[in-house]
Design a protein around this motif. Sequence first.
Motif, PDB file in Angstrom:
ATOM      1  N   GLU A 235       3.781  -1.874  -7.815  1.00 25.99           N
ATOM      2  CA  GLU A 235       2.415  -2.378  -7.659  1.00 25.99           C
ATOM      3  C   GLU A 235       1.391  -1.246  -7.751  1.00 25.99           C
ATOM      4  OE1 GLU A 235      -0.796  -5.019  -6.949  1.00 25.99           O
ATOM      5  OE2 GLU A 235       1.231  -5.245  -7.732  1.00 25.99           O
ATOM      6  N   GLN A 236       1.692  -0.119  -7.137  1.00 28.25           N
ATOM      7  CA  GLN A 236       0.751   1.000  -7.184  1.00 28.25           C
ATOM      8  C   GLN A 236       0.646   1.594  -8.586  1.00 28.25           C
ATOM      9  OE1 GLN A 236      -1.398   1.969  -4.795  1.00 28.25           O
ATOM     10  NE2 GLN A 236      -0.642   0.195  -3.647  1.00 28.25           N
TER      11      GLN A 236
ATOM     12  N   LYS B 242       0.836  -1.200   0.000  1.00 30.99           N
ATOM     13  CA  LYS B 242       0.000   0.000   0.000  1.00 30.99           C
ATOM     14  C   LYS B 242       0.872   1.253   0.000  1.00 30.99           C
ATOM     15  CE  LYS B 242      -3.538  -2.431   2.683  1.00 30.99           C
ATOM     16  NZ  LYS B 242      -4.274  -2.490   3.979  1.00 30.99           N
ATOM     17  N   VAL B 243       0.308   2.332  -0.527  1.00 26.95           N
ATOM     18  CA  VAL B 243       1.055   3.591  -0.607  1.00 26.95           C
ATOM     19  C   VAL B 243       1.518   4.048   0.767  1.00 26.95           C
ATOM     20  CG1 VAL B 243       0.888   6.037  -1.176  1.00 26.95           C
ATOM     21  CG2 VAL B 243      -0.050   4.349  -2.739  1.00 26.95           C
ATOM     22  N   ASN B 244       0.665   3.881   1.774  1.00 20.44           N
ATOM     23  CA  ASN B 244       1.062   4.366   3.099  1.00 20.44           C
ATOM     24  C   ASN B 244       2.159   3.541   3.738  1.00 20.44           C
ATOM     25  OD1 ASN B 244      -0.399   2.109   3.757  1.00 20.44           O
ATOM     26  ND2 ASN B 244      -2.061   3.202   4.800  1.00 20.44           N
TER      27      ASN B 244
ATOM     28  N   PRO C 107      -1.188  19.311  -6.016  1.00 20.41           N
ATOM     29  CA  PRO C 107      -1.123  18.172  -6.945  1.00 20.41           C
ATOM     30  C   PRO C 107      -1.192  16.825  -6.234  1.00 20.41           C
ATOM     31  CG  PRO C 107       1.058  19.148  -6.680  1.00 20.41           C
ATOM     32  CD  PRO C 107       0.091  20.043  -5.954  1.00 20.41           C
ATOM     33  N   ASN C 108      -1.783  15.863  -6.933  1.00 23.30           N
ATOM     34  CA  ASN C 108      -1.793  14.473  -6.484  1.00 23.30           C
ATOM     35  C   ASN C 108      -0.578  13.785  -7.105  1.00 23.30           C
ATOM     36  OD1 ASN C 108      -2.296  11.848  -5.765  1.00 23.30           O
ATOM     37  ND2 ASN C 108      -4.049  11.584  -7.137  1.00 23.30           N
ATOM     38  N   ILE C 109       0.458  13.629  -6.319  1.00 23.49           N
ATOM     39  CA  ILE C 109       1.704  13.068  -6.836  1.00 23.49           C
ATOM     40  C   ILE C 109       1.537  11.598  -7.210  1.00 23.49           C
ATOM     41  CG2 ILE C 109       4.174  12.728  -6.348  1.00 23.49           C
ATOM     42  CD1 ILE C 109       3.341  15.640  -6.624  1.00 23.49           C
ATOM     43  N   ALA C 110       0.519  10.950  -6.655  1.00 25.86           N
ATOM     44  CA  ALA C 110       0.283   9.530  -6.975  1.00 25.86           C
ATOM     45  C   ALA C 110      -0.003   9.323  -8.457  1.00 25.86           C
ATOM     46  CB  ALA C 110      -0.870   8.989  -6.137  1.00 25.86           C
TER      47      ALA C 110
ATOM     48  N   GLY D 158      11.361  -3.998  -0.959  1.00 23.92           N
ATOM     49  CA  GLY D 158       9.988  -3.755  -0.535  1.00 23.92           C
ATOM     50  C   GLY D 158       9.446  -2.427  -1.008  1.00 23.92           C
ATOM     51  N   ASN D 159      10.253  -1.391  -0.937  1.00 27.30           N
ATOM     52  CA  ASN D 159       9.804  -0.062  -1.334  1.00 27.30           C
ATOM     53  C   ASN D 159       9.535   0.008  -2.837  1.00 27.30           C
ATOM     54  OD1 ASN D 159       9.408   2.548   0.131  1.00 27.30           O
ATOM     55  ND2 ASN D 159      10.710   3.309  -1.515  1.00 27.30           N
TER      56      ASN D 159
END
Length: 602
Positions: free
Chosen positions: A251-252, A42-44, A222-225, A244-245
Amino acid sequence: MSKKIIRRTPVDYSHLPPHLPAIIKQVYAARAVKSASELELKVNNLHGVTELASSLMGINTACELLYQALINKTHIIIVGDFDADGATSTALMMTAFNLFGSTHHNFIVPNRFEYGYGLTPEIVDIAASQGAQLLITVDNGISCIAGVKRAKDLGMQVIVTDHHLPGHSLPNADAIVNPNQVGCTFPSKSLAGVGVAFYVMLALRKYCREQNYFSEYHIPEPNIAQLLDLVALGTVADVVSLDGNNRILVEQGLKRIRAGQTRPGIQALIEIANKNQQRLVASDFGFALGPRINAAGRLDDMAYGINCLLASDLSSARVMAAELDDLNKARREIEQGMQGEAERVLSSLNFDAFNFNETSTAKDNKADFPSAIALYQKDWHQGVIGIVAGRLKEKFHRPCIVFANGSDDEVNDEQSREIKGSARSIPGLHIRDLLEHIDSQHPGLILKFGGHAMAAGLSIKQCDFTRFQTLFDQLASQWLKPEDLQSIILSDGALPVENLNLDFAELLRDSGPWGQNFPEPLFDDTFTLIQQRIVGEKHLKVVVQKSSNGGNQVFDGIAFNIDINAWPNTQATQVHLAYRLDVNEFRGKRSVQLMIENITAV
């Protein structure tokens, strides 16, 4: 060269979620997954903005400079690199600055045939002629000491963002953001250049928020995602380690693309590669999209690839994607010709043990086999030498450097001509460290070099090639152990026949993303060979059979770039396969397919 299959030793997987199938848990545990949290992509769970200020060295200064550049409408020029990582990094920065409200930014990518790699003094002069006040490098710069000096002499500010390993000296930039610089404590050292660029923009948003920039200048935050599709593509295409990072970043990005939340350029590349956007996997970045972008930098101008990624509409993106596809086809033709020439050169060197038939071991005398390969031919294409080096490395399991003439083609004097080499290595030999050792022991032999453990680039004089070739092989012989020179395939064991089905193949796909240092599961077993034929000149298509509960199940398989001197093998009735379980899509029908890594007649 024959390959040895070694099955991974079973390890404890009791710490992994009980709902997962045992095979999947064993696969994860064998890849050093220590806890269930590592599977939550997950992003978080990313190494986040809150820790950037204290761990990603140089990012505070970079943000201060960029903030001042935004409010002062400073003319920013992004200096990229001519590979897919450089292209995605450049496109990410260009897009991000648009989101931050900048209207005074542009990019330059050095043409490899005219200027070579990175921020050279010549590129700085071009940037100066375009009115640059601040230069920001992406995927390069950490070794560009002369270029940064030139920029500073001309009164420019310079921010270096890079991920390559630094040398003993650093450029005199105003800020350097590179997780691999000495003293940087950022946990993920495996970020690609595009990953570093992403974090810089992530940190800049936080900095601008704290300065009330968005409210004061009436700019939507802005939404950097939305940049993660670029991050995923560049990360996989650059073959960095999927720690992992990086797995979260990939994946995102994949999730956004599958959901249709991607830019027109990436959508057009997916279409031209005949991939299913809703079922895209990480390997598609490396084998389908990345090579088409790379083809622009290899044969022409990487600006084509960047402009495709920056396209504002699907119609124009499709036109540019088609041009990139044509370049990639031309690249493949050049590559195949060069590889054939390289193998003929090797066969003429009278190494008794050199044997291009991978299934034969009659003359496999490792003592006489060279430990490293360095080749040069004046008419080889500079843009394709890296791929050819990689192909030779894979075929012979030796570190390999392929050289071609540099940009000074008009120079006829061997004493003056510069040749450029692209190196690929094998596990057990850090190629950049080896080049650094040669450079320290033989000053002046290598004009310049840089890179990673597994890939590097360098320049030498043509007249020094034979000397370098000898030193390269000698040093590799000292550094490599005999077992390093054996081509090994790590297998996850035999897959039960009841798992050779579409549902399990899809489960394996969804258990990724798979990539460098987090390899896709590979299995091995013996099958009955039912059919075999060559397709596409050098690919072996097979039908194999496996007994199950008194019955027989039949499976399709394909082995790419097979030795056509050994296959088809009319004497073979049983074969041992090392394979990956894949899903084949054809005319709307989906079926299981074995992607064969190695085939041996039993």
